[in-house]
Design an enzyme around this catalytic site. Structure first.
Site, PDB file in Angstrom:
ATOM      1  N   LYS A  13      46.245  41.732  54.289  1.00 51.64           N
ATOM      2  CA  LYS A  13      45.328  40.915  55.095  1.00 51.64           C
ATOM      3  C   LYS A  13      45.722  39.438  55.063  1.00 51.64           C
ATOM      4  CE  LYS A  13      41.522  41.942  52.853  1.00 51.64           C
ATOM      5  NZ  LYS A  13      42.022  42.759  51.744  1.00 51.64           N
ATOM      6  N   ARG A  88      32.479  42.430  51.881  1.00 49.84           N
ATOM      7  CA  ARG A  88      32.975  43.502  51.015  1.00 49.84           C
ATOM      8  C   ARG A  88      31.853  44.442  50.610  1.00 49.84           C
ATOM      9  NH1 ARG A  88      37.734  40.231  48.945  1.00 49.84           N
ATOM     10  NH2 ARG A  88      38.996  41.635  47.735  1.00 49.84           N
ATOM     11  N   ARG A 127      53.694  41.502  43.977  1.00 49.63           N
ATOM     12  CA  ARG A 127      53.150  40.367  44.733  1.00 49.63           C
ATOM     13  C   ARG A 127      53.165  39.069  43.929  1.00 49.63           C
ATOM     14  NH1 ARG A 127      47.291  40.512  47.630  1.00 49.63           N
ATOM     15  NH2 ARG A 127      46.397  40.524  45.541  1.00 49.63           N
ATOM     16  N   ARG A 159      49.032  37.085  40.135  1.00 52.77           N
ATOM     17  CA  ARG A 159      47.604  37.018  39.849  1.00 52.77           C
ATOM     18  C   ARG A 159      47.238  37.905  38.660  1.00 52.77           C
ATOM     19  NH1 ARG A 159      44.740  37.922  45.615  1.00 52.77           N
ATOM     20  NH2 ARG A 159      43.287  38.999  44.244  1.00 52.77           N
ATOM     21  N   ARG A 170      39.667  47.461  40.939  1.00 51.22           N
ATOM     22  CA  ARG A 170      39.466  46.885  42.288  1.00 51.22           C
ATOM     23  C   ARG A 170      39.525  47.984  43.352  1.00 51.22           C
ATOM     24  NH1 ARG A 170      44.038  42.700  42.622  1.00 51.22           N
ATOM     25  NH2 ARG A 170      43.134  42.063  44.609  1.00 51.22           N
TER      26      ARG A 170
HETATM   27  P1  AMP Z   1      41.018  38.809  47.177  1.00 47.85           P
HETATM   28  O1  AMP Z   1      41.950  37.659  47.037  1.00 47.85           O
HETATM   29  O2  AMP Z   1      40.401  38.910  48.535  1.00 47.85           O
HETATM   30  O3  AMP Z   1      41.631  40.113  46.715  1.00 47.85           O
HETATM   31  O4  AMP Z   1      39.789  38.529  46.179  1.00 47.85           O
HETATM   32  C1  AMP Z   1      40.001  38.354  44.782  1.00 47.85           C
HETATM   33  C2  AMP Z   1      38.705  38.588  44.033  1.00 47.85           C
HETATM   34  O5  AMP Z   1      37.715  37.639  44.448  1.00 47.85           O
HETATM   35  C3  AMP Z   1      38.041  39.950  44.258  1.00 47.85           C
HETATM   36  O6  AMP Z   1      38.588  40.970  43.450  1.00 47.85           O
HETATM   37  C4  AMP Z   1      36.589  39.625  43.889  1.00 47.85           C
HETATM   38  O7  AMP Z   1      36.417  39.533  42.491  1.00 47.85           O
HETATM   39  C5  AMP Z   1      36.420  38.232  44.478  1.00 47.85           C
HETATM   40  N1  AMP Z   1      35.959  38.278  45.888  1.00 47.85           N
HETATM   41  C6  AMP Z   1      36.627  37.873  46.998  1.00 47.85           C
HETATM   42  N2  AMP Z   1      35.900  38.077  48.113  1.00 47.85           N
HETATM   43  C7  AMP Z   1      34.740  38.640  47.698  1.00 47.85           C
HETATM   44  C8  AMP Z   1      33.575  39.102  48.372  1.00 47.85           C
HETATM   45  N3  AMP Z   1      33.463  39.044  49.713  1.00 47.85           N
HETATM   46  N4  AMP Z   1      32.572  39.631  47.620  1.00 47.85           N
HETATM   47  C9  AMP Z   1      32.670  39.699  46.288  1.00 47.85           C
HETATM   48  N5  AMP Z   1      33.725  39.288  45.577  1.00 47.85           N
HETATM   49  C10 AMP Z   1      34.772  38.759  46.272  1.00 47.85           C
END
Ligand code: AMP
Length: 213
Positions: A13, A88, A127, A159, A170
């Protein structure tokens, strides 16, 4: 253009959002990037979010809904946006609709980038991200020298939540809590399902074809 990018963690994404942002000249709102910045800045939001993120869990809905509402209501999104990583949960999707009603706007498309679990696990272990420009690289495809970002020269890092045990958590949460959000958008006529496998350009072209339709 108001786009929502939906899909599993590591499904591409963020990479696709970077291309779409350039094509449509609209801001890329990545909730993950916003949270990571808050964590590194040590803000109150960052401190609260970190305890969930480190475990691969979702940050609570009330925090996320407040955060995204603020961003969307700021003037930066007047000409459109790409929302990446939000909603989410179904509660977040419902709250997003409330914000859209208040602003009198609608989404143009919800793009579901579909990738299977095996591929995701392999991609996440390869990544790397840039601390400065947030660009994403995959060591299977990109040549990375001395952990230096090929785009801006910033420092690349892996990360913490891309480690295998956190990735599993996740993915579980994605299956149980996030995938049901697709049903929420199913009836809107705006859902575009795109095969997320193949190279970045192939996926991008599929997305553009879907959006233009
Ligand atoms: P991402 O970079 O989108 O994979 O997000 C990294 C982490 O941020 C996720 O594993 C969650 O812990 C938190 N996070 C990001 N977006 C959301 C969301 N919309 N709702 C809840 N937690 C989020």
């Amino acid at each position: 253009m108001r786009l929502l990018l939906f899909g599993p963690p590591g499904g591409g994404k963020g990479t696709q959002a970077t291309l779409l942002k350039e094509k449509y000249t609209i801001p890329h709102i990545s909730t993950g990037d916003i949270l990571r910045k808050s964590v590194s800045d040590g803000t109150t939001l960052g401190v609260r979010a970190k305890e969930h993120m480190d475990k691969g869990k979702l940050v609570p809905d009330d925090i996320m809904i407040g955060l995204v509402g603020e961003v969307l209501k700021s003037g930066d999104c007047n000409n459109g946006f790409i929302l990446d990583g939000f909603p989410r949960t179904v509660a977040q999707a419902e709250a997003l609709d409330v914000v859209f009603k208040e602003l009198d706007i609608e989404l143009d498309a919800v793009i579901y980038v579909k990738v299977d679990q095996e591929e995701i696990i392999s991609r996440l272990s390869q990544r790397w991200m840039c601390r400065s420009c947030n660009n994403i690289f995959n060591t299977a495809i990109d040549t990375i020298d001395h952990n230096e970002c090929p785009k801006c020269g910033g420092i690349l890092y892996q990360r913490d939540d891309d480690k295998p045990d956190v990735v599993k958590q996740r993915l579980d949460i994605y299956e149980k809590t996030t995938l049901p959000v697709l049903n929420y958008y199913n009836t809107t006529g705006k859902l575009i399902e795109v095969d997320g496998t193949g190279n970045v350009r192939e996926v991008y072209n599929r997305i553009l074809a879907g959006v233009q339709k």
